[in-house]
Design a protein around this motif. Structure first.
Motif, PDB file in Angstrom:
ATOM      1  N   ASP A   1      23.754 -53.576  16.705  1.00 47.32           N
ATOM      2  CA  ASP A   1      24.627 -55.093  16.283  1.00 47.32           C
ATOM      3  C   ASP A   1      25.788 -54.248  14.784  1.00 47.32           C
ATOM      4  O   ASP A   1      26.967 -54.656  15.281  1.00 47.32           O
TER       5      ASP A   1
ATOM      6  N   GLU B   1      24.670 -63.883  19.676  1.00 42.02           N
ATOM      7  CA  GLU B   1      25.233 -62.501  19.439  1.00 42.02           C
ATOM      8  C   GLU B   1      25.977 -62.619  20.576  1.00 42.02           C
ATOM      9  O   GLU B   1      27.602 -62.090  20.598  1.00 42.02           O
TER      10      GLU B   1
ATOM     11  N   HIS C   1      17.457 -51.744  15.269  1.00 45.78           N
ATOM     12  CA  HIS C   1      18.413 -52.929  16.611  1.00 45.78           C
ATOM     13  C   HIS C   1      19.921 -53.257  15.867  1.00 45.78           C
ATOM     14  O   HIS C   1      20.791 -53.030  15.586  1.00 45.78           O
TER      15      HIS C   1
ATOM     16  N   HIS D   1      23.886 -54.302  25.669  1.00 46.10           N
ATOM     17  CA  HIS D   1      22.898 -54.724  24.973  1.00 46.10           C
ATOM     18  C   HIS D   1      22.306 -55.923  25.064  1.00 46.10           C
ATOM     19  O   HIS D   1      20.678 -56.398  24.269  1.00 46.10           O
TER      20      HIS D   1
ATOM     21  N   HIS E   1      18.291 -56.872  24.310  1.00 45.70           N
ATOM     22  CA  HIS E   1      17.392 -58.222  23.756  1.00 45.70           C
ATOM     23  C   HIS E   1      17.152 -58.438  25.082  1.00 45.70           C
ATOM     24  O   HIS E   1      15.607 -58.988  24.177  1.00 45.70           O
TER      25      HIS E   1
HETATM   26 FE   LIG Z   1      21.572 -57.681  18.848  1.00 42.64          FE
END
Ligand SMILES: [Fe+2]
Length: 138
Positions: free
Chosen positions: A124, A64, A119, A79, A83
Motif C-alpha cells: 500500500d 483501495e 501489506h 495488488h 488481496h
Molecule cells: Fe492493499
C-alpha cells in the motif's frame, strides 16, 4: 504446594500508528478501522467481530482497488492478487471449524496484524508513494 493457574494470555494486537500512514486519507482511515477491529477480537465475541471485519475488508479492498484503478496505477493487477490471497488465507483459517479458544483467537489476531502491517508497509505504501509522485506537477 498450591497449584498455579496459567497466566492469562497477553493479547497480541497492534494499534494503527502514524508510521503506517500511506498518505492517502481515506485509505489510512480505513486501515485504522481494520486495526481497531483486530484489537476488538476476543473470545466472547470473535464470531461477530470476524463477521464485521470480513465485511469491512471487502469494502476496504474495493475502495483501495478503485483508487488504484482511477489513478491508473500500473501494479493494480498484482495488488489485486495479494488481496485475493489474503481472503483465501482467512477462509482457510476459519474453515477448520475448530472451537474458538484463547489460543486460536490469539493466533488469528497475530496473523491479521502481521499481514496488515506487512501489506500496508510494503504494497500500500508503494501505491501511496507512486500516487504522491504522479500528482506532483511535472
Ligand atoms: Fe492493499
Amino acid at each position: 504446594m498450591t497449584q498455579l493457574s496459567p497466566p492469562p494470555i497477553k493479547p497480541f494486537a497492534v494499534e494503527w500508528r502514524e508510521g503506517f500512514s500511506i498518505g492517502i486519507e481515506q485509505l489510512d482511515r480505513e486501515h485504522r478501522h481494520l486495526f481497531s477491529l483486530v484489537l476488538a477480537l476476543n473470545l466472547d465475541s470473535v464470531g461477530q467481530t470476524m463477521e464485521k471485519l470480513l465485511d469491512y475488508v471487502v469494502i476496504h479492498f474495493s475502495d483501495e482497488q478503485n483508487a488504484m484503478d482511477r489513478s491508473g496505477y500500473p501494479a493494480l493487477e498484482q495488488h489485486l492478487r495479494l488481496h485475493e490471497e489474503f481472503a483465501a488465507k482467512i477462509a482457510d483459517f476459519l474453515v477448520t471449524g475448530d472451537d474458538w479458544t484463547e489460543e486460536r483467537v490469539q493466533e488469528l489476531r497475530r496473523f491479521l496484524n502481521k499481514w496488515l502491517i506487512a501489506h500496508i508497509m510494503t504494497h500500500d505504501m508503494r501505491f501511496g508513494k507512486w500516487l504522491a509522485n504522479e500528482s506532483k506537477p511535472h
